[in-house]
Design a protein around this motif. Structure first.
Motif, PDB file in Angstrom:
ATOM      1  N   SER A  18     -11.195 -16.902  82.011  1.00 39.13           N
ATOM      2  CA  SER A  18     -11.902 -18.085  81.519  1.00 39.13           C
ATOM      3  C   SER A  18     -12.200 -17.988  80.025  1.00 39.13           C
ATOM      4  O   SER A  18     -12.232 -19.004  79.322  1.00 39.13           O
ATOM      5  N   ALA A  19     -12.456 -16.779  79.549  1.00 39.53           N
ATOM      6  CA  ALA A  19     -12.830 -16.580  78.148  1.00 39.53           C
ATOM      7  C   ALA A  19     -11.637 -16.590  77.204  1.00 39.53           C
ATOM      8  O   ALA A  19     -11.817 -16.609  75.980  1.00 39.53           O
ATOM      9  N   SER A  20     -10.432 -16.586  77.744  1.00 38.94           N
ATOM     10  CA  SER A  20      -9.251 -16.563  76.874  1.00 38.94           C
ATOM     11  C   SER A  20      -9.035 -17.940  76.262  1.00 38.94           C
ATOM     12  O   SER A  20      -9.251 -18.969  76.917  1.00 38.94           O
ATOM     13  N   PRO A  21      -8.621 -18.012  74.982  1.00 36.97           N
ATOM     14  CA  PRO A  21      -8.405 -19.309  74.330  1.00 36.97           C
ATOM     15  C   PRO A  21      -7.303 -20.099  75.017  1.00 36.97           C
ATOM     16  O   PRO A  21      -6.316 -19.537  75.489  1.00 36.97           O
ATOM     17  N   GLY A  22      -7.491 -21.399  75.084  1.00 39.99           N
ATOM     18  CA  GLY A  22      -6.501 -22.251  75.708  1.00 39.99           C
ATOM     19  C   GLY A  22      -6.929 -23.701  75.655  1.00 39.99           C
ATOM     20  O   GLY A  22      -7.937 -24.043  75.027  1.00 39.99           O
ATOM     21  N   PRO A  23      -6.188 -24.594  76.321  1.00 39.13           N
ATOM     22  CA  PRO A  23      -6.536 -26.019  76.297  1.00 39.13           C
ATOM     23  C   PRO A  23      -7.942 -26.309  76.800  1.00 39.13           C
ATOM     24  O   PRO A  23      -8.625 -27.183  76.275  1.00 39.13           O
ATOM     25  N   ALA A  24      -8.392 -25.584  77.839  1.00 38.61           N
ATOM     26  CA  ALA A  24      -9.725 -25.832  78.388  1.00 38.61           C
ATOM     27  C   ALA A  24     -10.802 -25.585  77.335  1.00 38.61           C
ATOM     28  O   ALA A  24     -11.699 -26.415  77.132  1.00 38.61           O
ATOM     29  N   MET A  25     -10.715 -24.455  76.655  1.00 36.39           N
ATOM     30  CA  MET A  25     -11.692 -24.128  75.620  1.00 36.39           C
ATOM     31  C   MET A  25     -11.686 -25.181  74.512  1.00 36.39           C
ATOM     32  O   MET A  25     -12.739 -25.621  74.037  1.00 36.39           O
ATOM     33  N   THR A 169     -17.391 -22.747  85.870  1.00 36.98           N
ATOM     34  CA  THR A 169     -18.280 -23.858  85.520  1.00 36.98           C
ATOM     35  C   THR A 169     -19.519 -23.348  84.797  1.00 36.98           C
ATOM     36  O   THR A 169     -19.961 -23.934  83.797  1.00 36.98           O
ATOM     37  N   THR A 170     -20.085 -22.252  85.270  1.00 32.27           N
ATOM     38  CA  THR A 170     -21.259 -21.665  84.613  1.00 32.27           C
ATOM     39  C   THR A 170     -20.936 -21.256  83.182  1.00 32.27           C
ATOM     40  O   THR A 170     -21.691 -21.558  82.238  1.00 32.27           O
ATOM     41  N   LEU A 171     -19.810 -20.580  82.992  1.00 27.64           N
ATOM     42  CA  LEU A 171     -19.427 -20.124  81.651  1.00 27.64           C
ATOM     43  C   LEU A 171     -19.144 -21.296  80.727  1.00 27.64           C
ATOM     44  O   LEU A 171     -19.598 -21.327  79.570  1.00 27.64           O
ATOM     45  N   TYR A 172     -18.393 -22.281  81.224  1.00 26.32           N
ATOM     46  CA  TYR A 172     -18.009 -23.410  80.375  1.00 26.32           C
ATOM     47  C   TYR A 172     -19.205 -24.291  80.027  1.00 26.32           C
ATOM     48  O   TYR A 172     -19.300 -24.806  78.899  1.00 26.32           O
ATOM     49  N   LEU A 173     -20.133 -24.461  80.966  1.00 25.49           N
ATOM     50  CA  LEU A 173     -21.316 -25.257  80.662  1.00 25.49           C
ATOM     51  C   LEU A 173     -22.222 -24.536  79.672  1.00 25.49           C
ATOM     52  O   LEU A 173     -22.871 -25.178  78.832  1.00 25.49           O
ATOM     53  N   ALA A 174     -22.269 -23.209  79.765  1.00 23.66           N
ATOM     54  CA  ALA A 174     -23.039 -22.448  78.769  1.00 23.66           C
ATOM     55  C   ALA A 174     -22.429 -22.623  77.379  1.00 23.66           C
ATOM     56  O   ALA A 174     -23.151 -22.803  76.387  1.00 23.66           O
ATOM     57  N   LEU A 175     -21.094 -22.578  77.299  1.00 25.25           N
ATOM     58  CA  LEU A 175     -20.418 -22.811  76.024  1.00 25.25           C
ATOM     59  C   LEU A 175     -20.719 -24.215  75.516  1.00 25.25           C
ATOM     60  O   LEU A 175     -21.063 -24.401  74.329  1.00 25.25           O
ATOM     61  N   ALA A 176     -20.608 -25.210  76.393  1.00 30.68           N
ATOM     62  CA  ALA A 176     -20.846 -26.594  75.988  1.00 30.68           C
ATOM     63  C   ALA A 176     -22.283 -26.797  75.510  1.00 30.68           C
ATOM     64  O   ALA A 176     -22.527 -27.500  74.524  1.00 30.68           O
TER      65      ALA A 176
END
Length: 215
Positions: A18-25, A169-176
């Motif tokens: 999840s932490a790797s750079p890509g389209p999602a990030m 979802t937890t990681l991405y929402l924390a980033l957002a």
């Protein structure tokens, strides 16, 4: 491997992936910076819906079909690259449009960033994830390492996918949330244009990588 014993390794692997750079990030960062946290939630949910569908496809054996069919894989690969390129070009178009407007009317008031509906934000994330055939092939190769032969494949895959979706979802929402907290800075016209330009370039580069990278 016993599924309970394998859970720590599975979670660590999901976090690293999840932490790797890509389209999602790139999508989450842009959405949170320009539109705020609430809009980025829809993008995250769309991305995770896509990854869950690919996981179910892997559990049902459809990912194996995708891995075996060069034509099907190439079709999805091209469609995914085109969609990422479209998003990148759209970002650059917004930059050029703002620059032309500023040149024509230097004293104009700073416009707010364009608003996007929750449905559109969700759909954008979903399409980006579903248009990435590498996600399906990865699921096909990744999940069996944590599922023993005596466990039901589809049911166990669905359970592991729910865990992955929860972690991501937890990681991405924390980033957002972190990006959105500094959103007022990102939404300044000059900074916004720079962010759009960088994001557009990244998305176009990711489209090229998806299209040119071998299976």
């Amino acid at each position: 491997m016993d599924i309970v014993q394998g859970l720590p390794a599975f979670i660590v692997a999901v976090v690293l992936i999840s932490a790797s750079p890509g389209p999602a990030m790139a999508l989450i960062f842009r959405r949170a910076a320009l539109h705020g946290f609430r809009s980025s939630v829809a993008t995250v949910l769309g991305l995770e819906a896509g990854i869950y569908l690919w996981a179910l496809a892997a559990g049902a054996g459809l990912a194996a079909l995708l891995a075996a069919s060069h034509t099907l894989y190439l079709t999805i690969q091209i469609a995914g690259a085109c969609f990422l390129a479209y998003l990148g070009i759209r970002s650059w178009a917004a930059v050029l449009r703002d620059r032309r407007t500023d040149a024509a009317d230097p004293g104009r008031a700073d416009p707010p960033p364009p608003q996007t509906s929750t449905r559109a934000a969700f759909g954008e994330g979903l399409v980006v994830q579903l248009a990435n055939p590498k996600a399906a092939v990865f699921m096909f190769a990744f999940y069996p390492q944590f599922i023993s032969a005596d466990q039901p494949l589809l049911a166990t895959t669905a359970a592991l996918a729910l865990l992955q979706v929860g972690v991501e979802t937890t990681l991405y929402l924390a980033l957002a949330a972190g990006v959105a907290r500094a959103g007022t800075r990102f939404r300044r016209p000059t900074i916004r244009r720079r962010l759009e330009a960088v994001t557009g370039t990244v998305l176009i580069a990711l489209a090229g990588r998806l299209l040119l990278t071998a299976r």
